[in-house]
Motif scaffolding. Structure first.
Motif, PDB file in Angstrom:
ATOM      1  N   TRP A 552       0.827  -1.208   0.000  1.00 53.53           N
ATOM      2  CA  TRP A 552       0.000   0.000   0.000  1.00 53.53           C
ATOM      3  C   TRP A 552       0.860   1.256   0.000  1.00 53.53           C
ATOM      4  O   TRP A 552       0.516   2.257  -0.651  1.00 53.53           O
ATOM      5  CB  TRP A 552      -0.958  -0.005   1.189  1.00 53.53           C
ATOM      6  CG  TRP A 552      -2.207  -0.779   0.919  1.00 53.53           C
ATOM      7  CD1 TRP A 552      -2.636  -1.916   1.519  1.00 53.53           C
ATOM      8  CD2 TRP A 552      -3.192  -0.456  -0.066  1.00 53.53           C
ATOM      9  NE1 TRP A 552      -3.823  -2.339   0.981  1.00 53.53           N
ATOM     10  CE2 TRP A 552      -4.189  -1.461   0.007  1.00 53.53           C
ATOM     11  CE3 TRP A 552      -3.341   0.569  -0.994  1.00 53.53           C
ATOM     12  CZ2 TRP A 552      -5.315  -1.448  -0.825  1.00 53.53           C
ATOM     13  CZ3 TRP A 552      -4.461   0.583  -1.830  1.00 53.53           C
ATOM     14  CH2 TRP A 552      -5.423  -0.418  -1.736  1.00 53.53           C
ATOM     15  N   ALA A 553       1.980   1.216   0.682  1.00 57.78           N
ATOM     16  CA  ALA A 553       2.890   2.366   0.644  1.00 57.78           C
ATOM     17  C   ALA A 553       3.376   2.608  -0.772  1.00 57.78           C
ATOM     18  O   ALA A 553       3.434   3.748  -1.253  1.00 57.78           O
ATOM     19  CB  ALA A 553       4.066   2.137   1.584  1.00 57.78           C
ATOM     20  N   GLY A 554       3.733   1.531  -1.468  1.00 53.79           N
ATOM     21  CA  GLY A 554       4.171   1.669  -2.850  1.00 53.79           C
ATOM     22  C   GLY A 554       3.074   2.191  -3.756  1.00 53.79           C
ATOM     23  O   GLY A 554       3.327   3.017  -4.645  1.00 53.79           O
ATOM     24  N   LEU A 555       1.844   1.728  -3.548  1.00 56.70           N
ATOM     25  CA  LEU A 555       0.728   2.184  -4.377  1.00 56.70           C
ATOM     26  C   LEU A 555       0.406   3.655  -4.137  1.00 56.70           C
ATOM     27  O   LEU A 555       0.286   4.450  -5.083  1.00 56.70           O
ATOM     28  CB  LEU A 555      -0.510   1.333  -4.094  1.00 56.70           C
ATOM     29  CG  LEU A 555      -0.537  -0.073  -4.702  1.00 56.70           C
ATOM     30  CD1 LEU A 555      -1.744  -0.836  -4.184  1.00 56.70           C
ATOM     31  CD2 LEU A 555      -0.570  -0.008  -6.223  1.00 56.70           C
ATOM     32  N   LEU A 556       0.236   4.042  -2.878  1.00 58.85           N
ATOM     33  CA  LEU A 556      -0.159   5.413  -2.564  1.00 58.85           C
ATOM     34  C   LEU A 556       0.922   6.413  -2.949  1.00 58.85           C
ATOM     35  O   LEU A 556       0.631   7.478  -3.505  1.00 58.85           O
ATOM     36  CB  LEU A 556      -0.513   5.524  -1.080  1.00 58.85           C
ATOM     37  CG  LEU A 556      -1.760   4.748  -0.642  1.00 58.85           C
ATOM     38  CD1 LEU A 556      -1.881   4.752   0.878  1.00 58.85           C
ATOM     39  CD2 LEU A 556      -3.012   5.340  -1.271  1.00 58.85           C
ATOM     40  N   ASN A 557       2.164   6.063  -2.678  1.00 57.11           N
ATOM     41  CA  ASN A 557       3.247   6.977  -3.024  1.00 57.11           C
ATOM     42  C   ASN A 557       3.554   6.936  -4.509  1.00 57.11           C
ATOM     43  O   ASN A 557       3.971   7.945  -5.087  1.00 57.11           O
ATOM     44  CB  ASN A 557       4.478   6.653  -2.189  1.00 57.11           C
ATOM     45  CG  ASN A 557       4.289   7.055  -0.738  1.00 57.11           C
ATOM     46  OD1 ASN A 557       4.403   8.215  -0.380  1.00 57.11           O
ATOM     47  ND2 ASN A 557       3.977   6.089   0.117  1.00 57.11           N
ATOM     48  N   GLY A 558       3.330   5.783  -5.149  1.00 55.66           N
ATOM     49  CA  GLY A 558       3.465   5.713  -6.596  1.00 55.66           C
ATOM     50  C   GLY A 558       2.417   6.565  -7.291  1.00 55.66           C
ATOM     51  O   GLY A 558       2.691   7.209  -8.310  1.00 55.66           O
ATOM     52  N   MET A 559       1.213   6.597  -6.736  1.00 53.50           N
ATOM     53  CA  MET A 559       0.188   7.475  -7.288  1.00 53.50           C
ATOM     54  C   MET A 559       0.616   8.938  -7.153  1.00 53.50           C
ATOM     55  O   MET A 559       0.450   9.737  -8.078  1.00 53.50           O
ATOM     56  CB  MET A 559      -1.147   7.242  -6.572  1.00 53.50           C
ATOM     57  CG  MET A 559      -2.289   8.083  -7.105  1.00 53.50           C
ATOM     58  SD  MET A 559      -3.925   7.539  -6.527  1.00 53.50           S
ATOM     59  CE  MET A 559      -3.750   7.686  -4.754  1.00 53.50           C
TER      60      MET A 559
END
Length: 827
Positions: A552-559
């Motif tokens: 989720w950290a990767g997804l939210l920060n990737g967004m």
């Protein structure tokens, strides 16, 4: 009031040393003011020299320095000049000071539930002169003798044990040496629950209307308190040093809590009025342990100046999660840290206002407060976690013990801390500090593999171009397919500017490859395209909550960095949320995902996203056990368009048993009806009549301003501009709804007003309060180039305080991230 410059503080500390304070407060003067008499005894290293004392009073009755009268007119801009100092001096100031409503100084709040008044002291960061005359800087510590006159029947407590010598007259034992920003007194008709642990008197306090809720939650909070005291005394090798341990849950508090020695203050939202999920109880428990850690690190040993504020907060953040995980039932505390705290810190570290963890030149008190952020807390915590891995935990703990014992009741610096750690290791702390503490920015770690089994590995660390640094990362990597963990590497070090080999050759090529799988370091994981494509199917099957959090950290920060399509985030949420079993991940993704998508998706897709989120919440409710239904039901209340269901919930009907009678949940349903334009002022007022509390009043403000009408928005702006009687929380309640609208045309004309009104609000609200309002009200949902341009123009031309400026800079950065995402992924 004048801003204290660091050079002024250095000179004042060189010139004087404070022997003691005697403070007498009279809280019975009136509903708006209190009496304050202060006697300060101090020595001067250069007799005949001059300095100044800090005081912000409504009126001054008398000032005497060494028996000589000083006319009150000499006080200007919060400072009283002191000349012709002797080797030993005594200053007496008798004044009347105003109670505040912005969460600083002596804050007075009246609970409309029963019309009872409550007072608490908040001296941080430079608010002590709003209570008593003092040399207000952290390195001029002194003991205090305090007396307080309060209405008969009130509970009164502070930094040392007190006894009521006469009706309403309280005398406190002499305190240990304190920095001025730790001084507090709490007084009012508080409900109290008392206990004792190994000879330490314990007490929990909350306003009377929360008495039943306080008693309901007290056993758990006292258990955490006892577990924390045991853990810290054993770890630090120093007994709890402050006598009694009071914990006050006070109204309209600006922060989560404040570590006043012996008398911690918390926001009273932690006394949950209704249902409380495990994540909320964990958050409160973590805050209790955070403030308790400060009793040693921050209170017993304090910083010399505000540029080392990060060390206090980073350490308490680290110790709170460490103790929570090791000594309490919350053994998944690091999962909560990753999804809640680190995402806050990552956003701060991406913003134009990013700064190193340490080594920031805090030239004055205002600039120090601007760095009171997710970098000083979450990133600093992660750096200390890396330090413990880097030198070994035994060496880390031994160094901390040395630091605390060497500097007890005094002040210290980062150099002192590293010296203490360095005494137990041969590791290079200078290079480590340069890379981790003295450089800004977040590294990205990407792992690319080829072959099955894996034959080629490229594990790379990318440092932000604007902030070059050499940070060695100690981390692991894990691979999953079909939810099964295929392998996980041992912890290894990834560093250097070149691509390095990770120990993956010969392992199976997984569907989901996760760098930093145990979340041991501070980095944004960058996922390969194959992993991103597999996430909606793979993530719901992964059994390790820490890995799911990292994803989720990767997804939210990737967004946020325009490398992950927000539609991928929504699709993954749809599959993962209904089957998520970790309450922290359920709680925080249910908040973070809708909020991010509300800015990052194009206008034309936002309504559909809300509909899909509501359907996801319903699937989660259908699949949940009774004790897991709270979070998805709250999410449904915030996203549903089912008027009949929302009205039933407002009426306390058809509500899951876990939420039955939960007034805050019912408010959520009413606020959603207001957002949809389905209730009017009369209906809101009628409902508020059943919740005549501070919280109820603030919920009513949000409901009124969130309605999708021009009249509602105009009313909100008029309140912020003209109603000087609003408290800090009242302003915040209006701010959260003022730009919420189904059609941006409704609120677009108010963008200019934001940049005019919010900076001016700081003139009557304190720095903490005005910064929070500026953050919450920023029109990030009006995701247009014109909004960004308006922000940049305001930053160039509008006079604003440092902290309001920081709020606008940070929110404008998020807006620009959303615009970049739309340009890349369509919109």
């Amino acid at each position: 009031m004048a801003i204290l410059l660091q050079q002024e503080a250095v000179e004042r500390a060189r010139l004087i040393s404070v022997g003691s304070y005697t403070v007498d407060l009279d809280l019975t003067v009136s509903d708006t003011e209190f009496g304050s008499r202060t006697v300060v005894r101090f020595d001067c290293a250069e007799p005949g020299a001059s300095t100044f004392v800090d005081l912000k009073a409504a009126s001054i009755a008398s000032i005497r320095l060494n028996g000589n009268e000083i006319h009150p007119s000499q006080v200007a801009d919060g400072r009283l000049p002191l000349g012709r100092l002797q080797a030993t001096n005594e200053l007496e100031v008798v004044a009347t000071i105003a109670f505040t409503h912005d969460g600083q100084g002596l804050h007075r709040a009246v609970d409309p539930a029963d019309d009872l008044a409550y007072v608490y002291g908040m001296s941080f960061l430079d608010a002590a002169p709003q209570i008593y005359a003092c040399f207000d800087q952290p390195d001029l510590k002194a003991p205090y003798d305090l007396t307080v006159t309060a209405p008969s029947g009130w509970v009164v407590a502070g930094n040392s044990p007190a006894r009521e010598t006469d009706s309403g007259r309280w005398e406190f034992e002499t305190t240990k040496p304190l920095s001025t920003y730790f001084f507090t007194v709490c007084a009012g008709p508080y409900e109290t629950v008392r206990d004792e642990h190994r000879g330490i008197p314990l007490a929990l306090h909350a306003r009377a209307s929360l008495g039943a809720d306080l008693r309901r939650h007290a056993p758990q909070m006292l258990e955490i308190t006892k577990q924390g005291l045991d853990y810290y005394e054993d770890l630090f090798g120093i007994a709890y040093p402050w006598g009694e341990y009071h914990q006050f849950f006070v109204p309209e508090f600006n922060a989560g809590a404040m570590e006043n020695p012996g008398c911690v203050t918390f926001r009273d939202q932690y006394i949950f009025r209704g249902a409380a999920g495990r994540a909320e109880i964990m958050q409160r428990s973590n805050t209790i342990l955070h403030e308790m850690a400060h009793m040693w690190f921050g209170d017993l040993v304090s910083m010399k100046w505000w540029d080392d504020l990060w060390l206090n907060e980073s350490f308490a953040e680290y110790m709170a999660h460490r103790s929570c995980s090791a000594a309490t039932e919350f053994d998944d505390a690091w999962v909560d840290f990753g999804i809640a705290r680190k995402n806050w810190g990552y956003a701060a570290d991406r913003a134009p206002s990013t700064h190193p963890i340490a080594g920031n030149a805090a030239e004055d008190t205002d600039s120090a407060l601007t760095n009171f952020d997710g970098i000083s807390y979450a990133k600093g915590c992660s750096a200390l976690r890396q330090l413990a891995l880097y030198v070994g935990d035994d060496a880390f703990v031994a160094g901390v013990r040395d630091y605390l014992s060497r500097h007890s009741y005094g002040n210290a610096t980062l150099a002192d801390f590293l010296e203490a750690i360095g005494g137990h290791t041969d590791a290079d702390l200078t290079g480590w500090s340069t890379g981790w503490l003295e450089s800004a920015g977040t590294d990205e770690i990407c792992v690319a593999v080829e072959g099955d089994p894996i034959a080629v590995v490229e594990a790379s660390r990318t440092t932000p171009e604007a902030h070059p640094a050499d940070r060695p990362h100690m981390l692991d990597i894990a691979g999953f397919s079909g939810g099964r963990e295929l392998w996980r590497t041992p912890v290894f070090t990834l560093g250097g500017d070149r691509t390095e080999q990770a120990p993956l050759v010969g392992l199976a090529n997984p569907n989901l490859l996760v760098p930093n799988a145990s979340d041991l370091t501070w980095t944004i994981p960058v996922f390969a395209e194959a992993t991103l494509a597999a996430l909606p199917q793979e993530l719901p099957q992964v059994g390790d909550a820490q890995v799911r959090q990292v994803v989720w950290a990767g997804l939210l920060n990737g967004m946020a960095t325009a490398t992950v399509d927000p539609r991928t985030v929504l699709a993954t949420f749809e599959t993962a949320f209904p089957v998520e079993t970790n309450e922290s991940l359920r709680h925080w993704t249910s908040r973070l995902v809708p909020r991010h998508l509300g800015a990052f998706l194009p206008y034309g897709e936002r309504d559909d996203a809300v509909t899909r989120i509501a359907a996801t919440a319903q699937r989660a409710i259908d699949a949940a056990s009774d004790d897991a239904v709270v979070t998805p039901t709250r999410l449904l209340a915030a996203t549903s368009t089912d008027e009949a269901l929302l009205r039933a919930w407002v009426a306390d009907e058809q509500i899951p048993s876990a939420l039955a009678g939960d007034m805050d949940f019912r408010w959520s349903a009413l606020i959603r009806l207001a957002e949809l334009g389905l209730v009017d002022d009369a209906a809101i007022d009628a409902f508020a009549a059943h919740d005549r509390t501070l919280t109820g009043g603030q919920k009513a403000l949000t409901a009124k301003v969130i309605r999708p009408t021009q009249q509602a928005k105009e009313w909100g702006w008029t309140q912020l501009e003209q109603n000087t009687g609003l408290s800090n929380y009242d302003c915040l309640a209006i701010a959260v709804g003022i730009f919420v609208a189904p059609d941006p045309d409704l609120v677009r004309p108010h963008i200019e007003r934001y940049f005019r009104v919010l900076p001016a609000l700081a003139e009557r609200q304190g720095e903490f309060a005005s910064q929070k309002v500026a953050l919450e009200a920023f029109p990030v949902e009006i995701t247009e180039d014109a909004t960004s341009q308006a922000a940049q123009e305001a930053l160039r031309t509008v006079r604003m305080t440092a902290n309001v400026r920081r709020a606008i800079v940070d929110r404008a950065a998020i807006l620009d991230e959303a615009l970049a995402s739309m340009r890349r992924f369509g919109g």
